[in-house]
Motif scaffolding. Structure first.
Motif, PDB file in Angstrom:
ATOM      1  N   UNK A   6       0.850  -1.184   0.000  1.00  0.00           N
ATOM      2  CA  UNK A   6       0.000   0.000   0.000  1.00  0.00           C
ATOM      3  C   UNK A   6       0.890   1.240   0.000  1.00  0.00           C
ATOM      4  N   UNK A   7       0.721   2.087  -0.989  1.00  0.00           N
ATOM      5  CA  UNK A   7       1.537   3.290  -1.146  1.00  0.00           C
ATOM      6  C   UNK A   7       0.670   4.530  -0.973  1.00  0.00           C
ATOM      7  N   UNK A   8       1.248   5.553  -0.382  1.00  0.00           N
ATOM      8  CA  UNK A   8       0.559   6.842  -0.302  1.00  0.00           C
ATOM      9  C   UNK A   8       1.601   7.941  -0.387  1.00  0.00           C
ATOM     10  N   UNK A   9       1.169   9.124  -0.796  1.00  0.00           N
ATOM     11  CA  UNK A   9       2.085  10.230  -0.975  1.00  0.00           C
ATOM     12  C   UNK A   9       1.342  11.534  -0.759  1.00  0.00           C
ATOM     13  N   UNK A  10       2.101  12.605  -0.611  1.00  0.00           N
ATOM     14  CA  UNK A  10       1.521  13.935  -0.416  1.00  0.00           C
ATOM     15  C   UNK A  10       1.184  14.558  -1.764  1.00  0.00           C
ATOM     16  N   UNK A  11       0.186  15.382  -1.780  1.00  0.00           N
ATOM     17  CA  UNK A  11      -0.243  16.044  -3.008  1.00  0.00           C
ATOM     18  C   UNK A  11       0.800  17.050  -3.475  1.00  0.00           C
ATOM     19  N   UNK A  61       7.155   8.179  -6.810  1.00  0.00           N
ATOM     20  CA  UNK A  61       5.982   8.756  -7.465  1.00  0.00           C
ATOM     21  C   UNK A  61       6.430   9.955  -8.291  1.00  0.00           C
ATOM     22  N   UNK A  62       5.761  10.174  -9.405  1.00  0.00           N
ATOM     23  CA  UNK A  62       5.983  11.369 -10.223  1.00  0.00           C
ATOM     24  C   UNK A  62       4.629  11.986 -10.533  1.00  0.00           C
ATOM     25  N   UNK A  63       4.514  13.284 -10.342  1.00  0.00           N
ATOM     26  CA  UNK A  63       3.274  13.951 -10.743  1.00  0.00           C
ATOM     27  C   UNK A  63       3.316  14.190 -12.249  1.00  0.00           C
ATOM     28  N   UNK A  64       2.144  14.277 -12.847  1.00  0.00           N
ATOM     29  CA  UNK A  64       2.050  14.471 -14.292  1.00  0.00           C
ATOM     30  C   UNK A  64       0.936  15.455 -14.610  1.00  0.00           C
ATOM     31  N   UNK A  65       1.150  16.234 -15.671  1.00  0.00           N
ATOM     32  CA  UNK A  65       0.089  17.134 -16.119  1.00  0.00           C
ATOM     33  C   UNK A  65      -0.786  16.433 -17.151  1.00  0.00           C
ATOM     34  N   UNK A  66      -1.759  17.122 -17.672  1.00  0.00           N
ATOM     35  CA  UNK A  66      -2.717  16.526 -18.608  1.00  0.00           C
ATOM     36  C   UNK A  66      -2.070  16.063 -19.910  1.00  0.00           C
ATOM     37  N   UNK A  70       5.965  14.733 -16.871  1.00  0.00           N
ATOM     38  CA  UNK A  70       6.151  14.307 -15.486  1.00  0.00           C
ATOM     39  C   UNK A  70       7.154  15.180 -14.743  1.00  0.00           C
ATOM     40  N   UNK A  71       6.961  15.229 -13.422  1.00  0.00           N
ATOM     41  CA  UNK A  71       7.918  15.892 -12.541  1.00  0.00           C
ATOM     42  C   UNK A  71       9.098  14.945 -12.310  1.00  0.00           C
ATOM     43  N   UNK A  72      10.048  15.412 -11.554  1.00  0.00           N
ATOM     44  CA  UNK A  72      11.096  14.523 -11.079  1.00  0.00           C
ATOM     45  C   UNK A  72      10.520  13.549 -10.069  1.00  0.00           C
ATOM     46  N   UNK A  73      11.303  12.554  -9.674  1.00  0.00           N
ATOM     47  CA  UNK A  73      10.790  11.547  -8.753  1.00  0.00           C
ATOM     48  C   UNK A  73      10.693  12.056  -7.322  1.00  0.00           C
ATOM     49  N   UNK A  74       9.795  11.440  -6.580  1.00  0.00           N
ATOM     50  CA  UNK A  74       9.670  11.696  -5.148  1.00  0.00           C
ATOM     51  C   UNK A  74      10.840  11.043  -4.419  1.00  0.00           C
ATOM     52  N   UNK A  75      10.845  11.191  -3.130  1.00  0.00           N
ATOM     53  CA  UNK A  75      11.762  10.435  -2.288  1.00  0.00           C
ATOM     54  C   UNK A  75      11.401   8.958  -2.417  1.00  0.00           C
ATOM     55  N   UNK A  76      12.406   8.113  -2.439  1.00  0.00           N
ATOM     56  CA  UNK A  76      12.201   6.683  -2.605  1.00  0.00           C
ATOM     57  C   UNK A  76      11.571   6.051  -1.363  1.00  0.00           C
TER      58      UNK A  76
END
Length: 84
Positions: A6-11, A61-66, A70-76
């Motif tokens: 189960x993974x979760x991350x901040x917005x 995790x990487x955020x992405x636009x429409x 993609x953004x750079x990667x989150x912390x591992x």
């Protein structure tokens, strides 16, 4: 037994974010060769049900636009899957 992570991350604070992609690798620090979600995740959680017993997985995790940029990667994050 079957296992899952189960993974979760901040917005993201960026207004252009349409969702998130999750990448998985088997070595600390990458590469994170496998995108585990089939389509863009619009929430802040995801469950990886494709893990194998006895493996250690590393996630970013990487955020992405429409447009799919993609953004750079989150912390591992790491997950150790127990051996039966």
């Amino acid at each position: 037994p079957s296992h899952s992570v189960a993974l979760s991350w901040s917005a993201s604070t960026s207004a252009s974010v349409a969702g998130y992609n999750i990448y998985r690798g088997t070595a600390a620090g990458g590469p994170y060769a496998t995108r585990i979600n089939a389509s863009l995740i619009t929430g802040l959680t995801y469950t990886d049900t494709t893990v194998q017993a006895g493996q250690t997985y590393y996630y970013v995790a990487k955020s992405a636009d429409a447009n799919g940029n993609e953004s750079g990667p989150s912390v591992e994050a790491a997950a150790v899957i127990p051996t039966p």
